[in-house]
Design an enzyme around this catalytic site. Structure first.
Site, PDB file in Angstrom:
ATOM      1  N   ASP A  80      -2.666  10.310  -1.623  1.00 57.16           N
ATOM      2  CA  ASP A  80      -2.718   9.210  -0.652  1.00 57.16           C
ATOM      3  C   ASP A  80      -2.171   7.907  -1.240  1.00 57.16           C
ATOM      4  OD1 ASP A  80      -3.511   8.016   1.748  1.00 57.16           O
ATOM      5  OD2 ASP A  80      -5.510   7.535   0.993  1.00 57.16           O
ATOM      6  N   HIS A 178      -8.427  -1.082   6.229  1.00 54.78           N
ATOM      7  CA  HIS A 178      -8.851  -0.237   5.101  1.00 54.78           C
ATOM      8  C   HIS A 178     -10.219  -0.670   4.572  1.00 54.78           C
ATOM      9  CE1 HIS A 178      -4.529   1.045   4.106  1.00 54.78           C
ATOM     10  NE2 HIS A 178      -5.208   2.139   4.360  1.00 54.78           N
TER      11      HIS A 178
HETATM   12 ZN   LIG Z   1      -4.738   4.097   3.945  1.00 58.55          ZN
END
Ligand SMILES: [Zn+2]
Length: 306
Positions: A80, A178
């Site tokens: 990621d 986030h």
């Molecule tokens: Zn992210």
């Protein structure tokens, strides 16, 4: 079974649900998520961020890949938010079946140039690539409730970006943030913008910052073009809250198996709730007898448009 991102998201697009993508750091969280996914017969993506990747020796990912390959449930292993080509290459070498290159803070041109290199290598190995266009919000001040730097994805940019980079999935910025959502801040998903992007972009769309976003809005997004939702902070928070409670109540406890027992249950609760929100429970039935990862890699040609 271990699939790449393209393979695991294909039925999600076809049957209109989203696959949960959970960020893990170590084997306890990994095992909790894998077991819950198998129990609910839901396809799941296990994700590792660059910091998490650097935290452990690479042999950990041998265990991850072997465990996922052995399962009859569909899984993908995804790297990621890599900001570097080298990071993506290392993840591929460690057996990851998918990588995200995040050039969203670079100029459009640099983002495209860099991700094309990643895509070329990845596709030659049968690995999928996720890109990002626009910039997902970041928590700047948790206490003061400040979110900085959100740049919504423009549909025309998204179309062009997918075409020139050959990415297999695209992260879009439609109002999520986030990390843990700052105090007093409520993320508002731009569902009309999402539908507009989904109507013109062919690859599955990805929602980042899924933790803490109102679940009714996330559920609607999962029926409006989002086919992968990233979750990290929410289940980790549940995990550490449980550990904190246990060690507070049992100050002399020294056994990890006892300390983590409830924490694992708390992770599983969050995962189960999220997989229901995404409409993913029971969807493993649509994966049939998928070929094992890598079987077609040799024949696979890069999809980069010159
Ligand atoms: Zn992210």
């Amino acid at each position: 079974m271990l699939l790449n991102l393209e393979e695991i998201l294909k039925p999600a697009k076809e049957y209109n649900f989203a696959v949960g993508a959970f960020n893990v750091t170590e084997s306890t969280m990994f095992q909790a998520i894998v077991e819950k996914a198998e129990e609910l017969k839901a396809p799941v993506i296990i994700q590792v961020s660059p910091n998490e990747f650097a935290f452990s020796e690479k042999e950990l990912y041998l265990y991850f890949t072997e465990r996922l390959k052995k399962s009859s449930n569909p899984f993908a292993l995804h790297y990621d938010h890599s900001k570097s080509f080298a990071g993506c290459a290392q993840a591929m070498q460690a057996g990851f079946t998918s990588v995200m290159y995040d050039g969203s803070r670079l100029s459009y041109r640099e983002n495209v140039e860099n991700i094309r290199k990643v895509t070329e290598l990845a596709h030659a190995l049968g690995v999928s690539v996720e890109g990002e266009i626009g910039a997902i919000g970041e928590t700047q001040d948790f206490e003061a409730g400040i979110v900085a730097d959100m740049i919504y994805t423009k549909p025309e940019d998204a179309v062009r970006f997918v075409k020139v980079t050959g990415v297999d999935a695209l992260a879009v910025s439609i109002g999520t943030v986030h990390g843990l959502i700052p105090k007093g801040y409520t993320p508002e998903l731009q569902l009309e913008l999402l539908k507009e992007i989904a109507s013109v972009v062919e690859v599955p769309l990805v929602l980042h910052g899924g933790s803490g976003t109102p679940e009714d809005a996330v559920a609607e997004a999962c029926h409006s073009g989002i086919h992968k939702v990233n979750i990290s902070s929410e289940f980790k928070h549940a995990y550490y809250q449980s550990v904190k409670e246990f060690v507070t109540e049992n100050p002399t406890a020294v056994s990890p198996t006892l300390t983590l027992k409830q924490a694992v249950k708390e992770v599983k609760k969050v995962v189960e709730r999220k997989l229901n929100v995404f409409g993913a429970v029971g969807m493993s039935r649509y994966y049939g007898k998928a070929k094992p990862f890598g079987a077609e890699a040799a024949e696979r040609k890069t999809t980069i448009k010159e």
